[in-house]
Design a protein around this motif. Structure first.
Motif, PDB file in Angstrom:
ATOM      1  N   UNK A  19       0.831  -1.208   0.000  1.00  0.00           N
ATOM      2  CA  UNK A  19       0.000   0.000   0.000  1.00  0.00           C
ATOM      3  C   UNK A  19       0.862   1.252   0.000  1.00  0.00           C
TER       4      UNK A  19
ATOM      5  N   UNK B  12       1.734   1.724  -3.519  1.00  0.00           N
ATOM      6  CA  UNK B  12       0.568   2.220  -4.245  1.00  0.00           C
ATOM      7  C   UNK B  12       0.269   3.680  -3.915  1.00  0.00           C
TER       8      UNK B  12
ATOM      9  N   UNK C 135      -1.336   4.462  -1.009  1.00  0.00           N
ATOM     10  CA  UNK C 135      -2.533   4.488  -0.165  1.00  0.00           C
ATOM     11  C   UNK C 135      -2.145   4.648   1.300  1.00  0.00           C
TER      12      UNK C 135
ATOM     13  N   UNK D  80      -1.611   8.514  -5.504  1.00  0.00           N
ATOM     14  CA  UNK D  80      -1.720   7.185  -6.122  1.00  0.00           C
ATOM     15  C   UNK D  80      -2.045   7.275  -7.614  1.00  0.00           C
ATOM     16  N   UNK D  81      -2.893   8.239  -7.969  1.00  0.00           N
ATOM     17  CA  UNK D  81      -3.334   8.361  -9.356  1.00  0.00           C
ATOM     18  C   UNK D  81      -2.174   8.662 -10.292  1.00  0.00           C
TER      19      UNK D  81
ATOM     20  N   UNK E  13       0.502   3.219 -11.556  1.00  0.00           N
ATOM     21  CA  UNK E  13       0.415   1.838 -11.109  1.00  0.00           C
ATOM     22  C   UNK E  13      -1.056   1.422 -11.166  1.00  0.00           C
TER      23      UNK E  13
ATOM     24  N   UNK F  90      -3.799  -1.479  -9.259  1.00  0.00           N
ATOM     25  CA  UNK F  90      -3.829  -2.402  -8.128  1.00  0.00           C
ATOM     26  C   UNK F  90      -5.038  -3.330  -8.239  1.00  0.00           C
TER      27      UNK F  90
ATOM     28  N   UNK G 127      -7.353  -5.564  -5.838  1.00  0.00           N
ATOM     29  CA  UNK G 127      -7.616  -5.685  -4.408  1.00  0.00           C
ATOM     30  C   UNK G 127      -8.113  -7.079  -4.054  1.00  0.00           C
TER      31      UNK G 127
ATOM     32  N   UNK H  81     -13.509   3.404 -16.389  1.00  0.00           N
ATOM     33  CA  UNK H  81     -13.504   4.501 -15.408  1.00  0.00           C
ATOM     34  C   UNK H  81     -12.153   5.196 -15.294  1.00  0.00           C
ATOM     35  N   UNK H  82     -11.107   4.398 -15.112  1.00  0.00           N
ATOM     36  CA  UNK H  82      -9.770   4.964 -14.938  1.00  0.00           C
ATOM     37  C   UNK H  82      -9.280   5.700 -16.181  1.00  0.00           C
TER      38      UNK H  82
ATOM     39  N   UNK I  81     -11.201   9.081 -16.475  1.00  0.00           N
ATOM     40  CA  UNK I  81     -10.671  10.068 -15.537  1.00  0.00           C
ATOM     41  C   UNK I  81      -9.390  10.701 -16.063  1.00  0.00           C
ATOM     42  N   UNK I  82      -8.711   9.971 -16.938  1.00  0.00           N
ATOM     43  CA  UNK I  82      -7.456  10.503 -17.460  1.00  0.00           C
ATOM     44  C   UNK I  82      -7.627  11.156 -18.813  1.00  0.00           C
TER      45      UNK I  82
ATOM     46  N   UNK J  39      -9.381  -4.290 -15.177  1.00  0.00           N
ATOM     47  CA  UNK J  39      -9.300  -2.885 -14.807  1.00  0.00           C
ATOM     48  C   UNK J  39      -7.843  -2.456 -14.652  1.00  0.00           C
TER      49      UNK J  39
ATOM     50  N   UNK K 298      -5.290   0.018 -18.155  1.00  0.00           N
ATOM     51  CA  UNK K 298      -4.554   1.253 -17.866  1.00  0.00           C
ATOM     52  C   UNK K 298      -3.145   1.217 -18.464  1.00  0.00           C
TER      53      UNK K 298
END
Lengths: 294, 376
Positions: free
Chosen positions: B48, B51, B53, B73-74, B78, B80, B82, B99-100, B103-104, B147, B151
């Motif tokens: 973490x 990452x 976090x 983290x963004x 990287x 992750x 979970x 989603x990721x 956002x970018x 997911x 990326x």
């Protein structure tokens, strides 16, 4: 869901066990509700000497009465404002407490206290705070150049009752929102953070949608609260005035029936209110379970 | 694609608890690193921290040649996976993957291309319009992987991703993760408490204990040359036998050995003195009848207690010492227990007294006080 069922061998016992609930519902709900429906078809003089059966005359009169239509509009504005304000502030507070590690239980306890205050007391409290003569808030507002007077200004009066009613409800909403927030796994927000969503984007695209069942439930509860449970607040502050500007439906039932002694019209109004409650309850049960976001 | 390097990384929690105690390591580009250790050893905390976090209390973490200590983290490039997959329950599989990228600000047709590509690789194309709730555990696991791969990040971080799956699916996904990582060639850090998962996946294993690294190495060398009794007992199943002994004139004596018990051990060439722990893997014992003991070998007499067949082989649980007084019915609780691998055909009864030897080069001597391996 599988629930455990008990089969009673005795035919009478189940009814006997149900009886207390049925008696209470019967006496305190069905009987007065029946009376109200019956009364709504009658016209009675103020002293109760003469009663005439008038069919739906009370209802038709209501929908032609500009005061009643005004009251509907006032109720709508009031309910929407109370729901929006109390939900918004409660969500904000819940999000703040959710981030706390230390002292969260202390804040939670303090934030819950207003809910324990009786509506009339809440009304009186805010009436003091906003009192144009002795209140601290009008004193400050006067310094800032605003002349507050809820006894004369309709907008001021509406703001007063909305604030007083919302204040009490924030506690209730807060605890539900907090529980809702805490049931969202932290890893979802962490995943979103890694996925490049900033704090605001995370809130609006992850947290808020996942809270939607809670929000929807609270919205219905708050509208019901604003429409029916705020009698004490109105009564202790504005008494529906000035110029009917805070005369919500519930208060009008009371004012027309017990002050104006127009029992037939008052009964008709409460029957309409009853219809609204039934509708809201139906919406709640029908959609609260289903309209879950996921 | 990037290297990751950790330099004296520490995590000290507000209460003063030190969860990670100065970890340093370099991860090569494209390498599959597995952090393994018991619960509470700091492996997840370390992941973490990579990452972003978890805040880094001290030390430096580099991804590529960029120090990322203070980077969100963004922005660490990287992805992750979970333990609970952390799929967005209110979004379709497609939107979970997209989603990721959205956002970018990745262009729409590029998002579509990448999502479709990931779905093809992971064979989840048929579920793209479903919500995660409508998927099985294995399918959710694939979406979580998807997911990460859409990326196209510099590194994958896995936080016990298989621990929610049933045993069969776990093996299948394990193979798939390894295949996927090899074909993409993305640097990966994988956390698990399962030593088998760690052995099978890793290019290099990092065994953690109490917030510090016990040993780093490729799985086979960690298995064959454990650096400490901790690693010896953690890697391998059943665990390596650890027998506390003292050595006098080339003979090892059990610490717990009583005068009446007789000698259960003879063995290796170590300097005289107390305070050794001898480690022998269950598969390295040979029946004494098949292999005469050379000097330096460990030979021991045991009384069997339980025979555990696992199919291809059996494991014999026994206590050291041929104490006839115990007679197999009551195990001599003071004597150390050993586990010995025997052929599946073996039919040993409880209470039998047997002799085994272990060749000198299969005996791992450890210092009893520090638990560290004694070089020979």
């Amino acid at each position: 869901m599988q629930t455990k069922r008990t089969i009673f061998p005795n035919k009478v016992l189940p009814y006997f066990l149900l009886a207390p609930q049925l008696v209470i519902t019967g006496i305190f709900f069905f009987w007065p509700a029946g009376q109200a429906i019956w009364q709504s078809f009658l016209r009675e003089d103020a002293f109760g000497f003469k009663t005439t059966f008038v069919w739906l005359a009370n209802y038709t009169a209501l929908f032609e009465d500009p005061n009643y239509l005004n009251s509907l509009q006032v109720t709508l504005v009031f309910s929407v404002c109370v729901a929006a304000l109390s939900l918004g502030l409660a969500l904000l507070l819940a999000v703040c407490v959710d981030r706390l590690i230390k002292g969260a239980s202390g804040y939670t306890t303090l934030l819950l206290w207003p809910y324990a205050v009786a509506p009339a007391i809440a009304g009186v409290l805010w009436w003091f705070l906003f009192n144009p003569t002795i209140g601290i808030l009008p004193f400050i507002m006067e310094r800032l150049g605003y002349n507050w007077d809820h006894a004369l200004n309709s907008t001021d009066a509406m703001i007063l009752v909305v604030v007083a009613a919302s204040w009490k409800q924030i506690s209730y909403n807060f605890i539900f929102f907090l529980a809702g927030l805490q049931s969202i796994p932290l890893s979802l927000r962490e995943a979103a953070a890694i996925d490049g969503a900033g704090p605001f984007k995370r809130f609006f695209t992850i947290t808020l949608p996942l809270l939607s069942p809670t929000s929807f439930f609270l919205m219905v509860v708050n509208v019901v609260y604003a429409m029916f449970d705020t009698f004490g607040i109105i009564h202790a502050t504005t008494e529906g005035g000035p110029a009917q500007s805070t005369n919500i439906l519930v208060y009008k039932v009371y004012a027309d029936g017990f002050i104006g002694l127009n029992l037939g019209s008052s009964a008709a109004q409460s029957v309409i209110l009853m219809g609204i409650v039934i509708l809201l309850t139906f919406v709640q049960f029908r959609y609260v379970e289903r309209r879950v976001a996921y | 694609m990037a290297t990751i390097s950790l330099e004296e990384v520490r995590k000290i929690y507000a209460g003063g608890v030190e969860a990670v105690k100065g970890v340093s390591m370099d991860i090569a580009d494209g390498e599959f690193i597995v952090l393994v250790g018991p619960s509470g050893c700091g492996k997840s905390t370390l992941l973490r921290m990579i990452a972003g976090l978890e805040e880094i209390s001290a030390g430096t973490i580099r991804i590529g040649d960029r120090v990322v200590n203070r980077i969100d983290p963004a922005d660490r490039d990287i992805a992750m996976v979970f333990q609970n997959y952390a799929l967005y329950p209110h979004m379709s599989v497609y939107n979970n993957l997209a989603y990721g990228l959205r956002n970018r600000g990745v262009p729409k047709d590029e998002i579509d291309r990448r999502v479709k590509e990931a779905a093809r690789i992971l064979e989840i194309g048929a579920f793209l319009e479903r919500k995660p709730k409508a998927l099985s555990g294995g399918q959710r696991q694939r979406v979580a992987m998807g997911r990460a791969i859409v990326r196209e990040p510099a590194a994958f971080l896995f936080d016990e991703p298989l621990s929610n799956l049933d045993a069969k699916l776990r093996v299948q996904m394990r193979v798939e993760i390894k295949r996927l990582q090899k074909s993409l060639g993305t640097t990966s850090v994988y956390v698990t408490h399962d030593q088998l998962e760690a052995m099978t996946l890793a290019d290099r294993l990092v065994v953690l204990n109490g917030g510090a690294i016990e040993q780093i190495g490729d799985p086979i060398s960690v298995y064959e040359q454990p650096a400490s009794t901790f690693v010896a007992s953690f890697i391998g199943s059943p665990a390596m036998n650890l027998i506390p002994v003292s050595v006098r004139d080339g003979r090892a004596t059990l610490d717990s050995e009583t005068a009446a018990g007789g000698s259960g051990l003879s063995g290796p060439d170590l300097a005289n003195g107390a305070g050794y722990t001898l480690g022998v893997r269950p598969e390295h014992f040979v029946p004494a009848s098949e292999r005469p003991a050379d000097p330096g070998d460990l030979s021991l007499t045991v009384t069997t207690t339980v025979l555990e067949p696992v199919g291809a082989e059996s494991y014999l649980y026994a206590t050291i010492g041929g104490d006839s007084a115990a007679n197999g019915t009551v195990a001599n609780s003071a004597a150390p227990h050993v586990v010995i691998r025997v052929p599946a055909a073996a039919r040993h009864q409880p209470g039998e007294v047997l002799s085994f030897t272990a060749p000198a080069d299969r005996i791992h001597p450890f210092d009893k006080a520090t638990g560290k391996r004694i070089p020979r």
